[in-house]
Scaffold this active site. Structure first.
Site, PDB file in Angstrom:
ATOM      1  N   HIS A 114       0.966  -1.288  -0.089  1.00  0.00           N
ATOM      2  CA  HIS A 114      -0.019   0.123   0.003  1.00  0.00           C
ATOM      3  C   HIS A 114       0.748   1.410  -0.076  1.00  0.00           C
ATOM      4  O   HIS A 114       1.867   1.320   0.631  1.00  0.00           O
ATOM      5  CB  HIS A 114      -0.807   0.082   1.103  1.00  0.00           C
ATOM      6  CG  HIS A 114      -0.389   0.265   2.566  1.00  0.00           C
ATOM      7  ND1 HIS A 114       0.043   1.506   3.132  1.00  0.00           N
ATOM      8  CD2 HIS A 114       0.175  -0.822   3.218  1.00  0.00           C
ATOM      9  CE1 HIS A 114       0.515   1.260   4.089  1.00  0.00           C
ATOM     10  NE2 HIS A 114       0.866  -0.199   4.519  1.00  0.00           N
ATOM     11  N   ASP A 115       0.316   2.454  -0.674  1.00  0.00           N
ATOM     12  CA  ASP A 115       1.175   3.505  -0.798  1.00  0.00           C
ATOM     13  C   ASP A 115       2.269   3.669  -1.253  1.00  0.00           C
ATOM     14  O   ASP A 115       2.919   4.751  -1.357  1.00  0.00           O
ATOM     15  CB  ASP A 115       0.880   4.382   0.725  1.00  0.00           C
ATOM     16  CG  ASP A 115      -0.541   4.499   1.057  1.00  0.00           C
ATOM     17  OD1 ASP A 115      -1.097   5.427   0.681  1.00  0.00           O
ATOM     18  OD2 ASP A 115      -0.861   3.797   1.998  1.00  0.00           O
TER      19      ASP A 115
END
Length: 311
Positions: A218-219
Site C-alpha cells: 500500500h501507498d
C-alpha cells in the site's frame, strides 16, 4: 483521501462521538496517513512516541488519544481509540460498495481496449485506450489505468493494505480507502498483487514493467521505466525512483527509498534506503562490489588461520 465537500470540526466529532479542541466550524477537507497529509486533513496518532510528528505535520486536524497543547492554526479530536475512529471515518466517507455484475456500469473503458473473459472491473474504475486486460484480472473500485497498459491473467489491483493493530482479542485491520494508479505503457505480468493506498495512491509509473508474481504494498510509489523481476515483494510506503531494476525474489522493508537507476540483484533484502546509480546485493543489503570483497576475504580465512598456527 479528500471528502466530497468541506466538513466542520464539529460535524466530524459528532460522527465519531468524541471531544474536540478548536472552533466548531474549523474546516476539515479530508483524511490521510502522515506521509501524505496536506492542510485540511485529519491524521491519527495513538502512541506518545509519534505525538510530535503528528502535531507538527502538514495535517491541520489531529485525531489523538490524549489532551495535549494544540498547535496554533490546528484542531484536535480527542478519542479513546484513534485507530478505531479513523476506520469509522473511512467507512463513512468511503463505504464498501458490493457489485452484482462483472463490469460496473460506472467504469470507463477507453477506445480499442480489450477486456478478456472473466475479468472483474469495479465501481468508478477508469481504463485508458489500447489496453489489454487478460482473463481473470480483478480491478477493484476507483483504480485508474492509463493508455497502452497490458495486465496478464490473475492479477489483482486494489486489494486491502496489510496494516493491522494488535489487540488482546486479535488483529484489527486499518480500513483501506485509497486507490491504485497505473500510468501509461505499463506491463504487469500474471498473478501480481498491487494493494491500494490506505488513504492515498499506490502508483506504478509510466513505462515500468513488472514480471509475474510480484507484490506491491500500500501507498508505494514505483517510478518511471522500472524493471521488476518475478517474486519480488515491495512493502508498503516505499519509494522506488525512476529507472530502478529489481531482480528476482528481492524483498524490501517498509518506508524505504531506492534511488534512481539503482540495480538490486536477486534475493537481496533491502533493509534500508539505498542511493541511486549503484548495484546492490545480499541481506542485509550492501553494494555488490563490497559484498564480493567480503566473500573473497572470508575464503582466505582458513589459510590465514593456518598461517597463524605455524607462528
Amino acid at each position: 483521501m479528500k471528502f466530497p465537500k468541506l466538513h466542520s470540526l464539529k460535524e466530524i466529532a459528532q460522527l465519531i462521538q468524541c471531544d474536540y479542541i478548536g472552533d466548531d466550524d474549523f474546516p476539515v477537507l479530508g483524511m490521510n496517513e502522515i506521509h501524505v497529509v496536506t492542510p485540511g486533513d485529519i491524521v491519527f496518532v495513538d502512541h506518545p512516541k509519534y505525538y510530535d510528528k503528528a502535531l507538527q505535520s502538514a495535517a491541520t486536524v489531529v485525531l489523538i488519544n490524549k489532551k495535549v497543547d494544540c498547535p496554533e492554526g490546528k484542531a484536535l479530536l480527542i478519542s479513546d481509540d484513534p485507530f478505531r475512529d479513523f476506520n469509522v471515518l473511512t467507512r463513512h466517507f468511503k463505504p464498501f460498495q458490493s457489485a452484482n455484475v462483472s463490469i460496473s456500469p460506472t467504469a470507463s473503458i477507453g477506445e480499442n481496449t480489450i477486456i478478456q473473459p472473466n475479468c472483474f472491473i469495479g465501481h468508478h474504475v477508469t481504463i485508458g485506450k489500447n489496453c489489454t486486460i487478460h482473463s481473470n484480472v480483478s480491478i477493484y473500485d476507483d483504480t485508474v489505468i492509463g493508455d497502452n497498459v497490458t495486465i496478464h491473467a490473475g492479477t489483482v489491483l486494489g486489494g486491502s493494505a496489510f496494516y493491522y493493530k494488535k489487540r488482546p482479542e486479535g488483529y484489527d485491520q486499518l480500513v483501506s480507502g485509497g486507490r491504485v494508479i497505473i500510468e501509461n505503457n505499463v506491463h504487469i505480468g500474471a498473478l501480481c498483487s498491487i494493494d491500494k493506498g490506505v488513504t492515498g495512491d499506490t502508483t506504478i509509473g509510466e513505462g515500468s514493467k513488472l514480471d509475474n508474481q510480484i507484490q506491491v504494498g500500500h501507498d508505494t510509489i514505483i517510478g518511471k521505466n522500472c524493471l521488476i523481476a518475478s517474486q519480488t515483494g515491495i512493502a508498503g510506503c516505499c519509494i522506488v525512483e525512476d529507472g530502478v531494476t529489481l531482480w528476482g525474489q528481492v524483498g524490501t522493508t517498509s518506508g524505504i527509498t531506492i534511488g534512481e537507476n539503482a540495480v538490486v540483484l536477486g534475493q537481496a533484502g533491502v533493509t534500508k534506503s539505498i542511493s541511486g546509480n549503484k548495484t546492490y546485493s545480499g541481506t542485509p543489503i550492501n553494494e555488490a562490489r563490497a559484498k564480493l570483497k567480503e566473500i573473497a576475504t572470508l575464503r582466505k580465512l582458513p589459510e590465514l588461520i593456518e598461517q597463524l598456527k605455524k607462528k
